[in-house]
Write an enzyme that holds these catalytic residues in place. Structure first.
Site, PDB file in Angstrom:
ATOM      1  N   GLU A 138       0.851  -1.191   0.000  1.00  0.00           N
ATOM      2  CA  GLU A 138       0.000   0.000   0.000  1.00  0.00           C
ATOM      3  C   GLU A 138       0.884   1.238   0.000  1.00  0.00           C
ATOM      4  OE1 GLU A 138      -3.607   2.039   2.636  1.00  0.00           O
ATOM      5  OE2 GLU A 138      -3.083  -0.065   2.939  1.00  0.00           O
ATOM      6  N   ARG A 139       0.637   2.130  -0.941  1.00  0.00           N
ATOM      7  CA  ARG A 139       1.452   3.330  -1.132  1.00  0.00           C
ATOM      8  C   ARG A 139       2.913   2.964  -1.380  1.00  0.00           C
ATOM      9  NH1 ARG A 139      -2.936   6.023  -2.441  1.00  0.00           N
ATOM     10  NH2 ARG A 139      -4.382   6.301  -0.711  1.00  0.00           N
ATOM     11  N   ASN A 160      -2.810  -1.565   7.983  1.00  0.00           N
ATOM     12  CA  ASN A 160      -4.113  -2.170   7.696  1.00  0.00           C
ATOM     13  C   ASN A 160      -3.898  -3.682   7.648  1.00  0.00           C
ATOM     14  OD1 ASN A 160      -5.516   0.343   7.408  1.00  0.00           O
ATOM     15  ND2 ASN A 160      -4.577   0.570   5.391  1.00  0.00           N
ATOM     16  N   GLU A 196     -10.361   4.695   9.786  1.00  0.00           N
ATOM     17  CA  GLU A 196     -10.617   4.335   8.392  1.00  0.00           C
ATOM     18  C   GLU A 196     -11.163   2.909   8.263  1.00  0.00           C
ATOM     19  OE1 GLU A 196      -7.517   7.183   5.999  1.00  0.00           O
ATOM     20  OE2 GLU A 196      -6.758   5.231   6.642  1.00  0.00           O
ATOM     21  N   ARG A 237     -11.106  17.948  10.848  1.00  0.00           N
ATOM     22  CA  ARG A 237     -10.350  16.688  10.900  1.00  0.00           C
ATOM     23  C   ARG A 237      -8.999  16.843  11.579  1.00  0.00           C
ATOM     24  NH1 ARG A 237      -8.870  12.933   5.615  1.00  0.00           N
ATOM     25  NH2 ARG A 237      -6.943  12.064   6.446  1.00  0.00           N
ATOM     26  N   ASP A 246      -2.220  14.541   7.059  1.00  0.00           N
ATOM     27  CA  ASP A 246      -1.851  13.258   6.441  1.00  0.00           C
ATOM     28  C   ASP A 246      -0.671  13.397   5.482  1.00  0.00           C
ATOM     29  OD1 ASP A 246      -1.842  10.636   5.676  1.00  0.00           O
ATOM     30  OD2 ASP A 246      -3.667  10.731   4.488  1.00  0.00           O
ATOM     31  N   GLU A 298       3.948   9.338  -1.038  1.00  0.00           N
ATOM     32  CA  GLU A 298       2.541   9.194  -1.393  1.00  0.00           C
ATOM     33  C   GLU A 298       1.964  10.490  -1.956  1.00  0.00           C
ATOM     34  OE1 GLU A 298      -1.757   8.355   0.815  1.00  0.00           O
ATOM     35  OE2 GLU A 298       0.115   8.004   1.903  1.00  0.00           O
TER      36      GLU A 298
END
Length: 680
Positions: free
Chosen positions: A136-137, A184, A265, A309, A338, A366
């Site tokens: 991921e990324r 994740n 998330e 946020r 982020d 990213e």
């Protein structure tokens, strides 16, 4: 002989061969003999001696003594270095001392009487690698640890060789831990066959002083343990984690601990059961405590709706300050949003006084052009480390806070999201290797300057083969200095052509690569859309986080709330982060906001053009393979920068209603064309 003729003569004598960059910054070959003495032997000390024999650049016939020794000047894995002696309190400390000696020999830095202690006890890479081998990324190929297929858990000689090269590179810059999988996390990470492979990886990493860690799924007890719940206060759940931790340490005695992404998330967490983050983290910490393990609990949490946020992590964690076990460390991204090209620091740094907070930096780009754009990240991190929290007045920098100088936390840590993959050059872009190197060097010493790190990396990576002084002088003038200048400007350049003056998160959907300030399809949560962040209208642009807006300014220690709140004193680099500013507002520099926005975007494009011209002159000094690879990527970066400029200025011009200044290059694209790019 003229300098030009001398240069041509040297070039004729130089054999620059093509290469793939796999050697990273570890390409030194010994130029003389060295005798290494060490009274004790171990796999780690044997590696230290081998490195000296392999990379020695000192006088022929040198003598080096390696010694484990207690010294009040040395802490943790620190070391003391003289011309003929390296001593430390730990074996990894000896190895780090060896790498420092060799680095100084190659870069020409002074060697005698050097004492170094690490800024952080634990210096980790976070790999976002999945069990199927995807990352991921990740922008540099597949995982070096995991793969899919029938032989997914077979460990080959090629695997061990690659892991050894990986461990050596990390140890050379002081990295001593690695999280082997994605935050994740798959619950299968804790299955016996996966843990067996983790054991095999750990055996390779151990001699280099590197501990393995795992990201774990909080709901694992119910997903793979056969339990009806994963409630952290349930006795059966507590027992399941205790037994699983015992199983892990039986296989891997030096296992480091867990990284947890919970209630973020869509990931499960203790709040699913009416419990707090402290309840969940402490349950895992108690299971790990007997073995010396730690829990890194990510603060990246935000709800689909509600408050600004960038305030949510602070509001969730600060009320829990002091309620976490001492082997729980809150892991916070450097900024409150982020990993943006530029953010103010997260107010969690300095906001928590009884719970350790560790920085999470993103090495993989990213949001910064991924494996295409040349963006040296050390200036971003240097800006972060030097930021004043003011928690105890002036001098309370993030470097001092996270390093334990202000509050003596039980553990001090730092992590970087890895940019490493299976590509031959590891990182997808030859200059992306500099960010891996920079993270390790700054994790070891968070006071190092970007300029020193860039200088080291260039000299180690593009090693000058011209042995005489004249050749070195030319190499320094014609290659090192211009390339270093390009690297040091590259981050600010990216900010200019992407999101200047405090703009943030205006990327196209999903991939976070190109511009998409217009992207806001129906049904998508607002805080995943760019208009939520730029707030452009006919009155102005920017997110109002002042006391009359979301009041995010009040999360910081005095005097920062007043500084950020006042349009006249807010640093212009954060202007649109904290303020909704009229288009015709006159900045300190004298330009209106609209004109300055135009100038910044235009400057970013022109700076990338200069990078191209700089690199086009480097073909004489580097191998052809890396030269052409970088040249091609810079061309693509220039095209991307023009797209960013045209897309953002044409889109925002609809609201400002103002013309582009005469000295700004006119758009080469049409807005309607650019708005279709992400839909293809």
């Amino acid at each position: 002989m003229t300098r030009t003729l001398l240069l041509l003569t040297l070039l004729l004598c130089l054999n620059i061969t093509a290469e793939d960059g796999h050697q990273l910054w570890l390409r030194a070959q010994n130029t003389g003999q060295v005798t290494v003495k060490c009274k004790t032997g171990s796999p780690t000390l044997d590696i230290a001696a081998q490195e000296l024999h392999q990379g020695w650049q000192g006088k022929d016939g040198g003598h080096i003594k390696l010694k484990i020794k207690q010294d009040k000047r040395i802490t943790g894995d620190g070391f003391r270095l003289t011309r003929n002696r390296i001593y430390a309190q730990t074996e990894p400390g000896i190895l780090y001392g060896v790498y420092e000696l060799l680095r100084r020999q190659q870069t020409g830095a002074p060697i005698d009487r050097v004492t170094q202690n690490p800024s952080y006890d634990l210096r980790l890479l976070n790999h976002w690698d999945n069990l199927d081998g995807s990352i991921e990324r990740g922008y540099a190929g597949s995982s070096i640890f995991w793969r899919k297929g029938k032989d997914a858990f077979t460990v080959t000689a090629q695997d061990r060789n690659l892991w050894t090269e990986y461990a050596r590179a990390n140890a050379s810059v002081g990295i001593n831990g690695t999280v082997l999988n994605n935050v994740n996390a798959s619950p299968q990470m804790l299955s016996p066959k996966v843990l067996k492979r983790v054991q095999e990886i750990a055996d390779v990493l151990r001699p280099y002083g590197i501990k393995p860690y795992l990201a774990v799924k909080f709901s694992s007890p119910s997903l793979i343990g056969g339990l009806k719940t994963s409630d952290p206060l349930d006795p059966d759940v507590i027992r399941w984690w205790q037994e699983k931790v015992s199983e892990i340490y039986a296989l891997i005695p030096d296992f480091g601990g867990f990284l947890v992404k919970a209630n973020s998330e869509g990931q499960p967490g203790p709040q699913d059961f009416g419990r707090t983050h402290a309840d969940g983290a402490n349950m895992l910490a108690d299971a790990l405590k007997p073995y010396g393990g730690i829990v890194m609990w990510r603060a990246f949490v935000y709800k689909p709706s509600g408050d600004d946020r960038v305030k949510q992590a602070y509001n969730e964690f600060v009320p829990l300050d002091g309620k976490f076990r001492d082997n729980v460390i809150i892991q916070s991204k450097n900024g409150p949003l982020d990993f943006q090209p530029r953010e103010p620091f997260s107010p969690l740094f300095g906001g928590m006084k009884e719970t350790a907070v560790m920085p999470e930096l993103q090495i993989t780009q990213e949001y910064l052009g991924q494996n295409v754009h040349l963006v040296f990240l050390a200036p971003m991190w240097e800006e972060f480390f030097n930021s004043e929290t003011y928690m105890e007045g002036p001098g309370s920098t993030i470097a001092r806070y996270t390093g334990g100088d202000i509050i003596p936390f039980q553990h001090t840590l730092i992590a970087g999201v890895s940019n490493i993959g299976s590509d031959p050059n590891w990182c997808g872009h030859p200059f992306a290797q500099a960010n891996w190197y920079a993270f390790g060097r700054m994790a070891w010493n968070n006071a190092l300057s970007s300029e020193q790190i860039a200088d080291e990396w260039i000299k180690l990576t593009f090693k000058n083969s011209w042995g005489n002084d004249a050749g070195k002088e030319i190499f320094n003038e014609k290659f090192i200095l211009p390339v270093k200048e390009m690297m040091l400007k590259s981050r600010e350049t990216a900010v200019n052509y992407m999101m200047p003056l405090g703009l943030h998160h205006i990327f196209a959907a999903n991939h976070h690569y190109g511009p998409g300030p217009w992207w806001a399809p129906a049904g998508v949560r607002k805080d995943w859309t760019p208009p939520y962040y730029h707030q452009a209208d006919d009155k102005g642009i920017g997110f109002d986080r002042t006391r009359t807006g979301s009041d995010a300014v009040s999360l910081y220690h005095k005097p920062l709330p007043s500084v950020f709140n006042d349009l006249k004193t807010c640093p212009e680099k954060y202007l649109l982060w904290f303020h909704h500013v009229p288009w015709d507002y006159k900045l300190h520099i004298g330009n209106t906001l609209w004109n300055e926005l135009c100038y910044r975007y235009d400057r970013g494009v022109k700076e990338v053009d200069k990078f191209q011209k700089t690199w086009n002159n480097m073909g004489l000094y580097v191998d052809s393979e890396r030269f052409y690879q970088v040249q091609g990527k810079l061309r693509e970066q220039y095209d991307n920068a023009r797209i960013w400029k045209d897309a953002c200025l044409l889109y925002f011009q609809q609201f400002s209603g103002m013309p582009l200044p005469d000295n700004v290059e006119p758009p080469v694209y049409r807005l309607n064309e650019l708005m279709q790019i992400d839909k293809k």
